[in-house]
Design a protein around this motif. Sequence first.
Motif, mmCIF file in Angstrom:
data_model
loop_
_atom_site.group_PDB
_atom_site.id
_atom_site.type_symbol
_atom_site.label_atom_id
_atom_site.label_comp_id
_atom_site.label_asym_id
_atom_site.label_seq_id
_atom_site.Cartn_x
_atom_site.Cartn_y
_atom_site.Cartn_z
ATOM 1 N N HIS A 77 0.647 -0.927 -0.116
ATOM 2 C CA HIS A 77 -0.015 -0.050 -0.033
ATOM 3 C C HIS A 77 1.273 1.261 -0.073
ATOM 4 C CE1 HIS A 77 -2.737 3.020 2.208
ATOM 5 N NE2 HIS A 77 -2.773 2.628 0.991
ATOM 6 N N MET A 78 1.320 1.807 0.863
ATOM 7 C CA MET A 78 2.373 2.933 1.175
ATOM 8 C C MET A 78 3.897 2.355 1.791
ATOM 9 S SD MET A 78 0.298 4.987 2.662
ATOM 10 C CE MET A 78 0.844 6.808 2.069
ATOM 11 N N ALA A 138 -4.309 -3.710 5.999
ATOM 12 C CA ALA A 138 -4.536 -4.586 4.635
ATOM 13 C C ALA A 138 -3.972 -5.562 4.707
ATOM 14 C CB ALA A 138 -3.711 -3.912 3.794
ATOM 15 N N CYS A 196 -1.306 -5.337 8.226
ATOM 16 C CA CYS A 196 -0.635 -3.870 8.169
ATOM 17 C C CYS A 196 -0.840 -3.548 9.157
ATOM 18 C CB CYS A 196 -0.442 -2.968 7.010
ATOM 19 S SG CYS A 196 0.817 -2.367 6.777
ATOM 20 N N LEU A 202 4.983 0.285 3.962
ATOM 21 C CA LEU A 202 5.447 1.025 5.790
ATOM 22 C C LEU A 202 5.324 -1.382 5.649
ATOM 23 C CD1 LEU A 202 3.428 3.218 6.563
ATOM 24 C CD2 LEU A 202 5.648 3.464 6.554
HETATM 25 S S1 FES Z 1 1.165 0.751 4.791
HETATM 26 FE FE1 FES Z 1 -1.159 1.099 4.426
HETATM 27 S S2 FES Z 1 -2.310 -0.873 4.775
HETATM 28 FE FE2 FES Z 1 0.251 -0.407 5.174
#
Ligand code: FES
Length: 103
Positions: free
Chosen positions: A46-47, A68, A63, A49
Amino acid sequence: MGEFVKVAKTSDIPAGTVKSFVVENEVIAIFNLNNNYYALKDQCSHMELPLSDGILEDDIIVCAYHGAEFDIKTGDVLCMPAVEPVESFEVKVEDEQIYVSID
Ligand code: FES
């Protein structure tokens, strides 16, 4: 077929936990599910991380950032907001050492 690289000892990752390791310039999350080990790229799709900050619920990593969910065995995405899978790596254990296959 990748080359297996020694990453950790099995005792480094207690059952039901995940830890992050740097392996050949990749950051990899290794999961211990009932003393079976699985490895994913330690980066949420997603981002970007760290997935290793998330919560392990059986064979799903949730996450920590936006919720997510991914299958730790395959990297498949199971829940929004991520829509792409994360890369998974083959794992083997020999003599209580964990090896991950890196391309
Ligand atoms: S970084 Fe956004 S759900 Fe994992």
